[in-house]
Design a protein around this motif. Structure first.
Motif, PDB file in Angstrom:
ATOM      1  N   GLY A  68      65.856  20.904  22.656  1.00  0.00           N
ATOM      2  CA  GLY A  68      65.372  22.027  21.867  1.00  0.00           C
ATOM      3  C   GLY A  68      63.861  22.053  21.747  1.00  0.00           C
ATOM      4  N   ALA A 113      68.058  28.442  20.985  1.00  0.00           N
ATOM      5  CA  ALA A 113      68.187  27.217  21.775  1.00  0.00           C
ATOM      6  C   ALA A 113      67.537  26.005  21.119  1.00  0.00           C
ATOM      7  CB  ALA A 113      67.568  27.430  23.163  1.00  0.00           C
ATOM      8  N   SER A 114      66.780  26.207  20.041  1.00  0.00           N
ATOM      9  CA  SER A 114      66.033  25.076  19.479  1.00  0.00           C
ATOM     10  C   SER A 114      66.237  24.863  17.986  1.00  0.00           C
ATOM     11  CB  SER A 114      64.532  25.259  19.755  1.00  0.00           C
ATOM     12  OG  SER A 114      64.046  26.455  19.183  1.00  0.00           O
ATOM     13  N   LEU A 151      57.928  27.931  25.411  1.00  0.00           N
ATOM     14  CA  LEU A 151      57.750  29.345  25.043  1.00  0.00           C
ATOM     15  C   LEU A 151      56.554  29.542  24.129  1.00  0.00           C
ATOM     16  CD1 LEU A 151      59.353  31.926  25.818  1.00  0.00           C
ATOM     17  CD2 LEU A 151      60.440  29.778  26.484  1.00  0.00           C
ATOM     18  N   ASN A 152      56.340  28.618  23.198  1.00  0.00           N
ATOM     19  CA  ASN A 152      55.187  28.756  22.317  1.00  0.00           C
ATOM     20  C   ASN A 152      53.885  28.494  23.049  1.00  0.00           C
ATOM     21  OD1 ASN A 152      55.672  29.179  19.183  1.00  0.00           O
ATOM     22  ND2 ASN A 152      57.458  28.116  20.011  1.00  0.00           N
ATOM     23  N   ALA A 162      59.987  35.544  17.913  1.00  0.00           N
ATOM     24  CA  ALA A 162      61.317  35.556  18.554  1.00  0.00           C
ATOM     25  C   ALA A 162      61.876  36.968  18.638  1.00  0.00           C
ATOM     26  CB  ALA A 162      62.290  34.625  17.849  1.00  0.00           C
ATOM     27  N   ASN A 215      63.312  36.064  22.886  1.00  0.00           N
ATOM     28  CA  ASN A 215      63.878  35.481  21.678  1.00  0.00           C
ATOM     29  C   ASN A 215      64.831  34.314  21.959  1.00  0.00           C
ATOM     30  OD1 ASN A 215      65.354  38.168  22.475  1.00  0.00           O
ATOM     31  ND2 ASN A 215      66.927  36.783  21.701  1.00  0.00           N
ATOM     32  N   ALA A 264      62.337  23.619  24.941  1.00  0.00           N
ATOM     33  CA  ALA A 264      62.392  25.081  24.948  1.00  0.00           C
ATOM     34  C   ALA A 264      61.379  25.667  23.969  1.00  0.00           C
ATOM     35  CB  ALA A 264      63.802  25.544  24.604  1.00  0.00           C
ATOM     36  N   TYR A 265      61.308  25.081  22.780  1.00  0.00           N
ATOM     37  CA  TYR A 265      60.378  25.545  21.756  1.00  0.00           C
ATOM     38  C   TYR A 265      58.932  25.408  22.233  1.00  0.00           C
ATOM     39  CZ  TYR A 265      57.946  25.472  17.210  1.00  0.00           C
ATOM     40  OH  TYR A 265      57.094  25.710  16.160  1.00  0.00           O
ATOM     41  N   TRP A 298      64.458  31.354  23.025  1.00  0.00           N
ATOM     42  CA  TRP A 298      64.045  30.001  22.656  1.00  0.00           C
ATOM     43  C   TRP A 298      64.485  29.619  21.244  1.00  0.00           C
ATOM     44  CZ3 TRP A 298      61.063  29.321  18.354  1.00  0.00           C
ATOM     45  CH2 TRP A 298      60.378  30.435  17.867  1.00  0.00           C
TER      46      TRP A 298
END
Length: 528
Positions: A180, A253-254, A187-188, A243, A248, A183-184, A250
């Motif tokens: 998680g 998923a986290s 994307l960030n 998100a 959105n 993924a976080y 991610w």
């Protein structure tokens, strides 16, 4: 080469010798206190009990300062504090207006509630690993984002909260957490890159990053192609952080991988910082471009709401389900940005009110999910049940939260949604209004399903004990988990039964964004 007289004139224009007054220093105090508190917590990392006490006491003091700052702004109007000896827009400023201080106070209350809950829910080894320093540092970044008057420093505070939140997400190093966190983080990182590029282009186009100065210059320039392009970049960057569709994925998923209290913090606060930045930049700094982009924002809002509502219906794990509820809430807030922003307009006020409601109710729901999972030994709806008979008071609190997040009267989610519905219909956005109603219906079905399976029905028989690595044995009987949940739920009830204070606060905040003349005049004075 500039002559000495020219240099002296430039210095006289840029510098100020006025001392910083004590009440002006109040603007930066929430951030300064939390940075200092994080440093102190690191010094006592080998004494986790003392660390927890200091964290709760320190966040309580910060919340008191947040309330004092909000009261001061409501009574006396916006406030700024110039850093160092540089006059705006040459130097960095902290700026406190109704929007920023409202978000600040609600975030401070939520963080305090989560910190109290964490004293029972976070194991000793994870406290020693830095849970409370990460929490406080994250809140310093959140507070800085709400109080900065400079676009580049908004980026800096985003980085501070991102680093601290990444530490919270990965704390414990379980495989699901690391997945998680990846993924976080990715994307960030992409969102942050977009934000930094947009900030650099803004400086190249306008020659300043002071938000008040940008608002003045952008109003003179209008919505040409370059300004609209900048706005699309900001929309992409902040949309990722919030998100919103189509970036959105991610969040579901986290947010289900760390401890429940960490999920509560993230769901309540982090996506709302992205929403706040969208309101600040598109509503105040680049309003002409916002008016051009309202059809795009309406499409994003509608799709975000539907993905969140349908995703919630499809989940059988309570935290995964709540992740999608967060996404649907972001779409609902964006619906208020999909209508023109003007003084007295209801759309933005409804979005602000709904964001405040969402911070409180989502944090409370994740905390309640942690207690429910602990008491049943599982977070799967297939394995939960029997909570109503065994814990009726706790179940009653959760039922109130279920009604609130569904947008049913007379709780805090109903009134902002009603305002948003009326605003979208008044603007001719009938499709968006229909989606608001449909997503609300789907969320009601999803949340009622949670209550029916996890609370109302009898506990199902299980052949083998459920996996419970995220739960602590002492959690059910500790007052530290009951008090914050009750406090958040009580506030949700009060905001629904007595909606006028929230409505008035939201209108003041929205009008300050739609007409930033007071902030511009306070920040720049007569500067050219």
């Amino acid at each position: 080469m500039a002559s000495p007289s020219d240099t002296a004139a430039l210095w006289a224009e840029a510098a100020t010798s006025a001392p910083v007054l004590l009440d002006d220093a109040l603007i930066a105090l929430p951030v300064a206190l939390q940075i200092l508190l994080a440093a102190i917590l690191l010094l006592v990392e080998k004494r986790p009990r003392l660390q927890a006490i200091l964290a709760v006491a320190g966040l309580g003091a910060v919340f008191a300062v947040d309330l004092a700052l909000l009261a001061d702004v409501l009574e006396n109007g916006p406030r700024i504090m110039a850093m160092g000896a540089w006059r705006p827009p040459f130097g960095i400023v902290f700026s406190a207006d109704a929007l920023g201080t409202t978000f600040l106070a609600v975030a401070g209350f939520t963080a305090l509630a989560c910190a109290v809950y964490a004293t029972a829910a976070i194991p000793r080894e994870e406290r020693r690993g830095g849970f409370f320093p990460f929490l406080v540092l994250m809140m310093a970044g959140v507070s800085g984002a709400f109080l900065t008057g400079d676009l580049f420093n908004l980026y800096v505070w985003f980085e501070v909260l991102l680093i601290a939140s990444f530490g919270l997400l990965a704390l414990g190093s379980r495989p699901a957490q690391l997945d998680g966190a990846l993924a976080y983080g990715i994307l960030n990182l992409v969102a942050t890159t977009f934000f930094l590029i947009a900030t650099a282009l803004t400086y190249g186009l306008f020659g300043t990053l002071n938000m008040a100065h940008l608002a003045r210059l952008a109003a003179e320039r209008g919505a040409d192609g370059l300004v609209i392009g900048l706005s699309v970049l900001f929309l992409a960057a902040f949309g990722m952080k919030a998100a919103a569709f189509p970036v959105n994925a991610w969040l579901p998923a986290s947010y289900h991988t760390p401890r429940f209290v960490t999920s509560a913090l993230f769901a309540g606060l982090l996506t709302k910082v992205g929403v706040y930045a969208l309101i600040r930049v598109l509503g105040m700094v680049l309003p002409a471009a916002h008016d051009v982009l309202t059809p795009l924002i309406a499409g994003i809002a509608g799709l975000t709401m539907m993905i969140g509502a349908l995703g919630a219906l499809a989940q059988s794990d309570i935290r995964r389900l709540l992740n999608y509820v967060v996404v649907a809430g972001i779409g609902t807030i964006l619906a208020g940005l999909a209508v023109p922003i003007a003084p007295g307009a209801a759309g933005l006020a409804g979005a602000i009110a709904y964001a405040i409601h969402s911070i409180l109710v989502m944090a409370a729901l994740y905390l309640a999910a942690g207690v429910a999972a602990n008491r049943t030994g599982s977070s799967s709806l297939h394995e939960m049940g029997g909570l109503w008979k065994r814990f009726p008071v706790f179940s009653g609190l959760v039922f109130i939260l279920v009604l609130a997040v569904s947008g049913l009267p007379p709780l805090s989610g109903f009134w902002p949604k009603l305002v948003l519905l009326r605003a979208t219909l008044a603007d001719g956005e009938t499709a968006l209004a229909a989606i608001l109603l449909l997503s609300g219906l789907l969320l009601t079905l999803a949340m009622m399903r949670v209550f029916a399976l996890a609370f109302w029905r009898d506990e199902p028989a299980r052949e083998s004990p459920a996996e419970a690595e995220d739960f602590t044995a002492a959690l059910p009987s500790r007052w530290q988990t009951s008090l914050p949940l009750a406090a958040l739920t009580l506030l949700v009830v009060l905001l629904g039964l007595v909606p006028e204070p929230l409505a008035r606060l939201s209108r003041i905040a929205a009008d300050g964004i739609a007409d930033p003349a007071a902030v511009i005049r306070l920040t720049l004075g007569d500067a050219p």
